[in-house]
Design a protein around this motif. Structure first.
Motif, PDB file in Angstrom:
ATOM      1  N   TYR A 231       0.866  -1.183   0.000  1.00  0.00           N
ATOM      2  CA  TYR A 231       0.000   0.000   0.000  1.00  0.00           C
ATOM      3  C   TYR A 231       0.897   1.226   0.000  1.00  0.00           C
ATOM      4  N   GLN A 232       0.522   2.215  -0.823  1.00  0.00           N
ATOM      5  CA  GLN A 232       1.311   3.445  -0.948  1.00  0.00           C
ATOM      6  C   GLN A 232       0.380   4.644  -0.881  1.00  0.00           C
ATOM      7  N   TYR A 233       0.796   5.679  -0.130  1.00  0.00           N
ATOM      8  CA  TYR A 233      -0.015   6.895  -0.004  1.00  0.00           C
ATOM      9  C   TYR A 233       0.853   8.122  -0.218  1.00  0.00           C
ATOM     10  N   LEU A 234       0.339   9.055  -1.028  1.00  0.00           N
ATOM     11  CA  LEU A 234       1.008  10.338  -1.260  1.00  0.00           C
ATOM     12  C   LEU A 234       0.012  11.452  -0.985  1.00  0.00           C
ATOM     13  N   ASN A 235       0.439  12.444  -0.201  1.00  0.00           N
ATOM     14  CA  ASN A 235      -0.403  13.583   0.143  1.00  0.00           C
ATOM     15  C   ASN A 235       0.204  14.844  -0.464  1.00  0.00           C
ATOM     16  N   PHE A 236      -0.646  15.727  -1.014  1.00  0.00           N
ATOM     17  CA  PHE A 236      -0.154  16.913  -1.694  1.00  0.00           C
ATOM     18  C   PHE A 236      -0.571  18.184  -0.966  1.00  0.00           C
ATOM     19  N   SER A 237       0.301  19.189  -0.996  1.00  0.00           N
ATOM     20  CA  SER A 237      -0.055  20.504  -0.475  1.00  0.00           C
ATOM     21  C   SER A 237      -0.855  21.257  -1.537  1.00  0.00           C
ATOM     22  N   SER A 238      -1.246  22.488  -1.240  1.00  0.00           N
ATOM     23  CA  SER A 238      -2.047  23.261  -2.188  1.00  0.00           C
ATOM     24  C   SER A 238      -1.254  23.636  -3.432  1.00  0.00           C
ATOM     25  N   THR A 239       0.065  23.668  -3.326  1.00  0.00           N
ATOM     26  CA  THR A 239       0.920  23.952  -4.483  1.00  0.00           C
ATOM     27  C   THR A 239       1.999  22.878  -4.569  1.00  0.00           C
ATOM     28  N   GLY A 241       4.724  20.012  -5.731  1.00  0.00           N
ATOM     29  CA  GLY A 241       5.775  19.977  -6.733  1.00  0.00           C
ATOM     30  C   GLY A 241       6.094  18.580  -7.197  1.00  0.00           C
ATOM     31  N   ASP A 242       5.263  17.611  -6.858  1.00  0.00           N
ATOM     32  CA  ASP A 242       5.555  16.214  -7.167  1.00  0.00           C
ATOM     33  C   ASP A 242       4.617  15.682  -8.246  1.00  0.00           C
ATOM     34  N   LEU A 243       4.669  16.271  -9.445  1.00  0.00           N
ATOM     35  CA  LEU A 243       3.937  15.821 -10.620  1.00  0.00           C
ATOM     36  C   LEU A 243       2.432  16.061 -10.556  1.00  0.00           C
ATOM     37  N   ALA A 244       1.906  16.690  -9.523  1.00  0.00           N
ATOM     38  CA  ALA A 244       0.456  16.842  -9.416  1.00  0.00           C
ATOM     39  C   ALA A 244      -0.119  17.753 -10.479  1.00  0.00           C
ATOM     40  N   HIS A 245       0.715  18.579 -11.109  1.00  0.00           N
ATOM     41  CA  HIS A 245       0.194  19.458 -12.151  1.00  0.00           C
ATOM     42  C   HIS A 245      -0.314  18.687 -13.359  1.00  0.00           C
ATOM     43  N   PHE A 246      -0.021  17.363 -13.438  1.00  0.00           N
ATOM     44  CA  PHE A 246      -0.542  16.570 -14.539  1.00  0.00           C
ATOM     45  C   PHE A 246      -1.979  16.123 -14.281  1.00  0.00           C
ATOM     46  N   ILE A 247      -2.415  16.142 -13.038  1.00  0.00           N
ATOM     47  CA  ILE A 247      -3.821  15.909 -12.698  1.00  0.00           C
ATOM     48  C   ILE A 247      -4.251  17.096 -11.844  1.00  0.00           C
ATOM     49  N   ALA A 248      -4.952  18.036 -12.434  1.00  0.00           N
ATOM     50  CA  ALA A 248      -5.292  19.298 -11.775  1.00  0.00           C
ATOM     51  C   ALA A 248      -6.082  19.049 -10.494  1.00  0.00           C
ATOM     52  N   GLY A 249      -5.706  19.778  -9.429  1.00  0.00           N
ATOM     53  CA  GLY A 249      -6.424  19.697  -8.168  1.00  0.00           C
ATOM     54  C   GLY A 249      -6.171  18.454  -7.359  1.00  0.00           C
ATOM     55  N   GLU A 250      -5.123  17.706  -7.674  1.00  0.00           N
ATOM     56  CA  GLU A 250      -4.828  16.474  -6.945  1.00  0.00           C
ATOM     57  C   GLU A 250      -4.533  16.764  -5.481  1.00  0.00           C
ATOM     58  N   LYS A 251      -5.243  16.089  -4.576  1.00  0.00           N
ATOM     59  CA  LYS A 251      -5.037  16.246  -3.132  1.00  0.00           C
ATOM     60  C   LYS A 251      -4.247  15.085  -2.550  1.00  0.00           C
ATOM     61  N   SER A 252      -4.556  13.866  -3.002  1.00  0.00           N
ATOM     62  CA  SER A 252      -3.830  12.695  -2.512  1.00  0.00           C
ATOM     63  C   SER A 252      -4.034  11.548  -3.485  1.00  0.00           C
ATOM     64  N   GLN A 253      -3.126  10.588  -3.398  1.00  0.00           N
ATOM     65  CA  GLN A 253      -3.243   9.375  -4.203  1.00  0.00           C
ATOM     66  C   GLN A 253      -2.927   8.170  -3.331  1.00  0.00           C
TER      67      GLN A 253
END
Length: 363
Positions: A231-239, A241-253
């Protein structure tokens, strides 16, 4: 004599993926009597053929990293007494076709691994630094084409599915890359075939959690059968820098995968199921990915076959199917020749394919 040679080569081929992905482990093992040791090791892999990415024109290519991503590394250990050892590894990918550092432009010099730690056969291992993610290692070890970014359906779907590689638009892949920086990992000792590991990677900047990641894995191997879950979890801040710009508005995966193989001797079967959940500001969607594969000894080598299927409801609403067949022939314990063909198709695009022959050697 011939049957002995066939058994030797088949055994080597079965262990090939683990060796290719865990060169550092070989280095850390050293010699049984040594107080300390350092080794240089790696893989050089080149192939030539024709590649047509979906929706693009075909091109003749001579490229690196057909069956394995080429890398070099230094690894070592020091015996501290009482069964405790200091271990380290620094490993960097490179592209043998042009001599460039890294597996892609912008990849750091020691992009594969760069860590130091302590290990014990009784208590396990605690390591600090850049380290391969458990999801990546599991995904590669439970498919017949291992870590091939060129020919493996699993690796293409999971790690070639987001961003600009390959050069077609899809949101089906996983974030975080194959190795995590600023990471602390604990790996358990082997309990009669049962092993586990947990890893956490820091953002290293106040208020920035774009690089905050964690993962846990457990595996069990007994004789001809192995099963593993991660199991893997990634959490994103509001801006982020970890590839989230490829899926707009990504909060977590969140990613969960279960994988297995069974070696019947005359055929080794592989299977993987991966669930990828994307939580966005406005909505969420998930991706279901499947992989089935087989490795069949033929002569001194093996026929390899793998099929991958991914489907997401939401996002770009894509279906992707990829199938590869090939033959891997050992010239020696360290060098092999291979020939592969991969078919690749995404929704609303023309089909793509990659075919070629290559040479891989280990040192």
């Amino acid at each position: 004599m011939k049957s002995q040679l066939q058994r030797r080569n088949r055994r080597w081929l079965r262990e090939l993926g683990g060796f290719a992905l865990a060169g550092s482990a070989c280095a850390l093992a050293g010699t049984a009597h040594a107080q300390s040791s350092v080794q240089l090791y790696g893989i050089v892999d080149m192939w030539a053929g024709v590649q047509k990415l979906p929706s693009q024109a075909s091109a003749a290519v001579a490229a690196g990293n057909g069956m394995s991503t080429s890398f070099w590394g230094l690894g070592g250990k020091e015996d501290l007494g009482g069964g405790l050892q200091t271990v380290f590894a620094i490993e960097g990918f490179f592209r043998p076709n042009n001599g460039a550092v890294g597996s892609f432009d912008g990849d750091p010099m020691f992009s594969r691994n760069a860590y130091v730690g302590l290990q014990s056969s009784t208590y396990g291992a605690l390591t600090f630094g850049r380290q391969s993610s458990p999801l990546y290692l599991q995904s590669t070890l439970f498919n017949p084409f291992y870590a091939s970014f060129t020919f493996s359906p699993t690796v293409n779907h999971l790690y070639g599915g987001v961003g600009t590689y390959p050069a077609f638009k899809t949101d089906q892949g996983v974030f975080g890359g194959t190795a995590w920086a600023n990471a602390i990992q604990f790996a358990t000792p082997d309990f009669n075939g049962l092993t586990g590991k947990a890893i956490y990677a820091f953002g290293n900047t106040a208020g920035e959690n774009g690089s905050r990641k964690w993962s846990a894995q457990m595996a069990y191997t007994h004789g001809a059968w192995s099963i593993s879950g991660v199991y893997q979890y990634l959490n994103f801040s509001s801006t982020p820098g970890d590839l989230a710009h490829f899926i707009a508005g990504e909060k977590s995966q969140s990613v969960a995968e279960i994988a297995t193989w069974y070696d019947f001797g005359f055929v080794k079967l592989y299977g993987e199921y991966t669930w990828t959940g994307n939580d966005r500001t406005a909505d969420s969607f998930h991706v279901n990915s499947y992989q089935a594969g087989a490795a069949v000894p033929v002569g001194l080598g093996r026929v390899l076959a793998s099929w991958g299927y991914s489907r997401n409801a939401g996002g770009l609403d894509l279906t992707r199917q990829t199938a590869t067949i090939g033959y891997d022939y050992p010239l020696s314990k360290r060098t092999d020749l291979y020939a592969n063909y991969m078919y690749d198709h995404l929704t609303n695009t023309s089909s793509g394919y990659t075919t070629g022959v290559g040479l891989r050697t280990r040192f």
